[in-house]
Design a protein around this motif. Sequence first.
Motif, mmCIF file in Angstrom:
data_model
loop_
_atom_site.group_PDB
_atom_site.id
_atom_site.type_symbol
_atom_site.label_atom_id
_atom_site.label_comp_id
_atom_site.label_asym_id
_atom_site.label_seq_id
_atom_site.Cartn_x
_atom_site.Cartn_y
_atom_site.Cartn_z
ATOM 1 N N GLY A 27 52.565 44.598 31.153
ATOM 2 C CA GLY A 27 52.735 44.345 32.578
ATOM 3 C C GLY A 27 51.601 43.498 33.108
ATOM 4 O O GLY A 27 50.658 43.166 32.385
ATOM 5 N N TYR A 28 51.701 43.165 34.396
ATOM 6 C CA TYR A 28 50.677 42.327 35.013
ATOM 7 C C TYR A 28 50.712 42.487 36.526
ATOM 8 O O TYR A 28 51.715 42.929 37.097
ATOM 9 C CB TYR A 28 50.879 40.857 34.640
ATOM 10 C CG TYR A 28 52.255 40.331 34.985
ATOM 11 C CD1 TYR A 28 52.515 39.807 36.250
ATOM 12 C CD2 TYR A 28 53.291 40.378 34.063
ATOM 13 C CE1 TYR A 28 53.774 39.343 36.577
ATOM 14 C CE2 TYR A 28 54.549 39.909 34.380
ATOM 15 C CZ TYR A 28 54.794 39.401 35.641
ATOM 16 O OH TYR A 28 56.049 38.948 35.965
ATOM 17 N N HIS A 43 52.255 40.374 43.679
ATOM 18 C CA HIS A 43 53.293 40.979 42.834
ATOM 19 C C HIS A 43 52.679 41.708 41.642
ATOM 20 O O HIS A 43 51.732 41.218 41.031
ATOM 21 C CB HIS A 43 54.240 39.880 42.331
ATOM 22 C CG HIS A 43 55.351 40.363 41.466
ATOM 23 N ND1 HIS A 43 56.395 41.126 41.950
ATOM 24 C CD2 HIS A 43 55.578 40.222 40.149
ATOM 25 C CE1 HIS A 43 57.223 41.414 40.963
ATOM 26 N NE2 HIS A 43 56.752 40.874 39.846
ATOM 27 N N THR A 44 53.250 42.866 41.337
ATOM 28 C CA THR A 44 52.876 43.634 40.144
ATOM 29 C C THR A 44 54.161 44.003 39.421
ATOM 30 O O THR A 44 55.149 44.365 40.050
ATOM 31 C CB THR A 44 52.109 44.915 40.529
ATOM 32 O OG1 THR A 44 50.931 44.544 41.248
ATOM 33 C CG2 THR A 44 51.728 45.741 39.303
ATOM 34 N N GLU A 45 54.117 43.911 38.105
ATOM 35 C CA GLU A 45 55.316 44.206 37.320
ATOM 36 C C GLU A 45 54.945 44.863 35.997
ATOM 37 O O GLU A 45 54.030 44.406 35.314
ATOM 38 C CB GLU A 45 56.073 42.899 37.055
ATOM 39 C CG GLU A 45 57.405 43.080 36.398
ATOM 40 C CD GLU A 45 58.194 41.786 36.355
ATOM 41 O OE1 GLU A 45 58.831 41.534 35.319
ATOM 42 O OE2 GLU A 45 58.160 41.018 37.330
ATOM 43 N N ILE A 46 55.662 45.930 35.672
ATOM 44 C CA ILE A 46 55.537 46.593 34.375
ATOM 45 C C ILE A 46 56.862 46.402 33.649
ATOM 46 O O ILE A 46 57.930 46.617 34.229
ATOM 47 C CB ILE A 46 55.212 48.097 34.527
ATOM 48 C CG1 ILE A 46 53.877 48.309 35.247
ATOM 49 C CG2 ILE A 46 55.218 48.796 33.162
ATOM 50 C CD1 ILE A 46 52.648 47.763 34.531
ATOM 51 N N ASP A 47 56.785 45.978 32.390
ATOM 52 C CA ASP A 47 57.985 45.811 31.571
ATOM 53 C C ASP A 47 58.746 47.142 31.552
ATOM 54 O O ASP A 47 58.146 48.192 31.296
ATOM 55 C CB ASP A 47 57.561 45.412 30.153
ATOM 56 C CG ASP A 47 58.723 45.107 29.235
ATOM 57 O OD1 ASP A 47 59.733 45.843 29.250
ATOM 58 O OD2 ASP A 47 58.617 44.131 28.471
ATOM 59 N N PRO A 48 60.055 47.118 31.827
ATOM 60 C CA PRO A 48 60.832 48.368 31.831
ATOM 61 C C PRO A 48 60.715 49.182 30.536
ATOM 62 O O PRO A 48 60.842 50.409 30.562
ATOM 63 C CB PRO A 48 62.271 47.888 32.038
ATOM 64 C CG PRO A 48 62.138 46.564 32.721
ATOM 65 C CD PRO A 48 60.864 45.964 32.194
ATOM 66 N N VAL A 77 49.095 42.188 49.113
ATOM 67 C CA VAL A 77 50.410 41.868 49.649
ATOM 68 C C VAL A 77 51.468 42.681 48.906
ATOM 69 O O VAL A 77 52.390 43.215 49.508
ATOM 70 C CB VAL A 77 50.696 40.354 49.537
ATOM 71 C CG1 VAL A 77 52.108 40.019 50.002
ATOM 72 C CG2 VAL A 77 49.666 39.563 50.334
ATOM 73 N N CYS A 78 51.330 42.778 47.592
ATOM 74 C CA CYS A 78 52.233 43.569 46.757
ATOM 75 C C CYS A 78 52.250 45.012 47.259
ATOM 76 O O CYS A 78 51.191 45.612 47.469
ATOM 77 C CB CYS A 78 51.751 43.524 45.311
ATOM 78 S SG CYS A 78 52.522 44.728 44.220
ATOM 79 N N SER A 79 53.432 45.587 47.457
ATOM 80 C CA SER A 79 53.529 46.946 47.994
ATOM 81 C C SER A 79 52.839 47.969 47.092
ATOM 82 O O SER A 79 52.263 48.939 47.584
ATOM 83 C CB SER A 79 54.993 47.331 48.216
ATOM 84 O OG SER A 79 55.722 47.289 46.998
ATOM 85 N N PHE A 80 52.853 47.748 45.788
ATOM 86 C CA PHE A 80 52.195 48.682 44.870
ATOM 87 C C PHE A 80 50.682 48.632 45.059
ATOM 88 O O PHE A 80 50.014 49.662 45.106
ATOM 89 C CB PHE A 80 52.564 48.361 43.415
ATOM 90 C CG PHE A 80 52.131 49.425 42.443
ATOM 91 C CD1 PHE A 80 52.943 50.506 42.186
ATOM 92 C CD2 PHE A 80 50.907 49.345 41.803
ATOM 93 C CE1 PHE A 80 52.548 51.506 41.304
ATOM 94 C CE2 PHE A 80 50.497 50.327 40.918
ATOM 95 C CZ PHE A 80 51.321 51.416 40.670
ATOM 96 N N VAL A 81 50.127 47.446 45.196
ATOM 97 C CA VAL A 81 48.684 47.283 45.404
ATOM 98 C C VAL A 81 48.297 47.854 46.773
ATOM 99 O O VAL A 81 47.283 48.539 46.897
ATOM 100 C CB VAL A 81 48.258 45.812 45.251
ATOM 101 C CG1 VAL A 81 46.783 45.627 45.584
ATOM 102 C CG2 VAL A 81 48.543 45.322 43.826
ATOM 103 N N VAL A 82 49.096 47.588 47.789
ATOM 104 C CA VAL A 82 48.833 48.129 49.127
ATOM 105 C C VAL A 82 48.790 49.649 49.073
ATOM 106 O O VAL A 82 47.851 50.278 49.577
ATOM 107 C CB VAL A 82 49.893 47.647 50.145
ATOM 108 C CG1 VAL A 82 49.807 48.432 51.449
ATOM 109 C CG2 VAL A 82 49.747 46.156 50.405
ATOM 110 N N LYS A 83 49.804 50.255 48.465
ATOM 111 C CA LYS A 83 49.863 51.716 48.372
ATOM 112 C C LYS A 83 48.651 52.260 47.618
ATOM 113 O O LYS A 83 48.039 53.253 48.033
ATOM 114 C CB LYS A 83 51.156 52.153 47.688
ATOM 115 C CG LYS A 83 51.335 53.646 47.627
ATOM 116 C CD LYS A 83 52.663 54.025 47.006
ATOM 117 C CE LYS A 83 52.789 55.535 46.922
ATOM 118 N NZ LYS A 83 54.047 55.930 46.299
#
Length: 114
Positions: A27-28, A43-48, A77-83
Amino acid sequence: MSDVTPTVIRNDDKGRYEIHLDDTVAGYTEFHVDDHGRLVFPHTEIDPAFAGRGLGGTLVAQAMADVAARGETVVPVCSFVVKYLRGTDVPGLDVAWRPTADDAGSDRVDAADK
């Protein structure tokens, strides 16, 4: 692969922090430098294939710690980073929050965002 310790690296060429399991990018979290020299994380993304292992939290925690150690400023900005940042104190991290609709005077624009 469950015994593999994840490692997080900053990949400036791709503008992201990556979490690796052995030689696999699991992920990244992307970033770009804005006009004020701040790191914007959109944006943050983890491979499913690696979901449910807590890798997103590990990735963002280590990325934010590295940014703090470098003395850089984060614009989440990414909701995951904000949280993550709303719930976690990262020592030494400078965070430039963007105004939200929940802010008083939500129609105002931060001078730094112009």
